[in-house]
Scaffold this active site. Sequence first.
Site, PDB file in Angstrom:
ATOM      1  N   ILE A 100       1.178  -1.501  -0.668  1.00  0.00           N
ATOM      2  CA  ILE A 100      -0.190   0.146   0.328  1.00  0.00           C
ATOM      3  C   ILE A 100       1.456   1.020  -0.575  1.00  0.00           C
ATOM      4  O   ILE A 100       1.503   2.052   1.326  1.00  0.00           O
ATOM      5  CB  ILE A 100      -0.672   0.146   1.305  1.00  0.00           C
ATOM      6  CG1 ILE A 100      -2.083  -1.755   1.164  1.00  0.00           C
ATOM      7  CG2 ILE A 100      -1.642   1.250   1.457  1.00  0.00           C
ATOM      8  CD1 ILE A 100      -2.279  -1.084   2.821  1.00  0.00           C
ATOM      9  N   PRO A 101       1.701   1.775  -1.068  1.00  0.00           N
ATOM     10  CA  PRO A 101       2.030   2.982  -1.426  1.00  0.00           C
ATOM     11  C   PRO A 101       1.284   3.900  -0.971  1.00  0.00           C
ATOM     12  O   PRO A 101       0.343   4.184  -1.160  1.00  0.00           O
ATOM     13  CB  PRO A 101       2.630   3.275  -2.313  1.00  0.00           C
ATOM     14  CG  PRO A 101       2.711   1.466  -3.070  1.00  0.00           C
ATOM     15  CD  PRO A 101       1.377   0.542  -2.364  1.00  0.00           C
ATOM     16  N   HIS A 102       1.895   4.346  -0.212  1.00  0.00           N
ATOM     17  CA  HIS A 102       1.418   5.621   0.376  1.00  0.00           C
ATOM     18  C   HIS A 102       1.767   7.005   0.357  1.00  0.00           C
ATOM     19  O   HIS A 102       3.344   7.208   0.983  1.00  0.00           O
ATOM     20  CB  HIS A 102       0.189   5.582   1.246  1.00  0.00           C
ATOM     21  CG  HIS A 102       0.656   5.338   3.216  1.00  0.00           C
ATOM     22  ND1 HIS A 102       1.000   3.689   2.501  1.00  0.00           N
ATOM     23  CD2 HIS A 102       0.979   6.088   4.055  1.00  0.00           C
ATOM     24  CE1 HIS A 102       1.403   3.617   4.370  1.00  0.00           C
ATOM     25  NE2 HIS A 102       1.461   4.873   5.058  1.00  0.00           N
ATOM     26  N   CYS A 103       1.835   8.208  -0.168  1.00  0.00           N
ATOM     27  CA  CYS A 103       2.643   9.514   0.674  1.00  0.00           C
ATOM     28  C   CYS A 103       1.363  10.831   0.609  1.00  0.00           C
ATOM     29  O   CYS A 103       0.389  10.754  -0.160  1.00  0.00           O
ATOM     30  CB  CYS A 103       3.590  10.079   0.086  1.00  0.00           C
ATOM     31  SG  CYS A 103       3.736  10.304  -1.262  1.00  0.00           S
TER      32      CYS A 103
END
Length: 160
Positions: A66-69
């Site tokens: 779950i790549p998030h930024c």
Amino acid sequence: MISIEQILTPSRCLVNALGGSKKRVLEQIAHLVANDQSDIDEDALFENLIARERLGSTGFGNGIAIPHCRMPGCTSPISAVLHLETPIDFDSIDGEPVDLLFVLLVPEEATDEHLELLRQIATILEKPTTLEQLRQATNSEALYKAVINAQPAPQLHNAD
């Protein structure tokens, strides 16, 4: 409350995405989102995703990341979903390679609402039947529908 359906579009769902490496996949995510959202800078998004991964892998386990930024220029949450053609090493907590990526970008001034979106994503991805549907999707529309259909029904409150 914002739901996944409000922040995900079929154009930000990608089936049989080329993997190769974590860096290559993050580049592909940045390209996919920037193509769809003209106010998002592709290079800045890639750098923010890389910076977030340096803090600790977003590899969730069970073949999922779950790549998030937080993203400057992002005015409301944006999501994307990728199913990779070939699983890649993503430094996941369980050591397993990743083939499903559920991306979440939020404004710099993220609130509890954004934590709620991460919770919704995690809830969707913990169901084995949903994971099977996501992995069997043959095109972007089918991948999108599998995500939308996996959302829990809204809770109705009794006035008792």
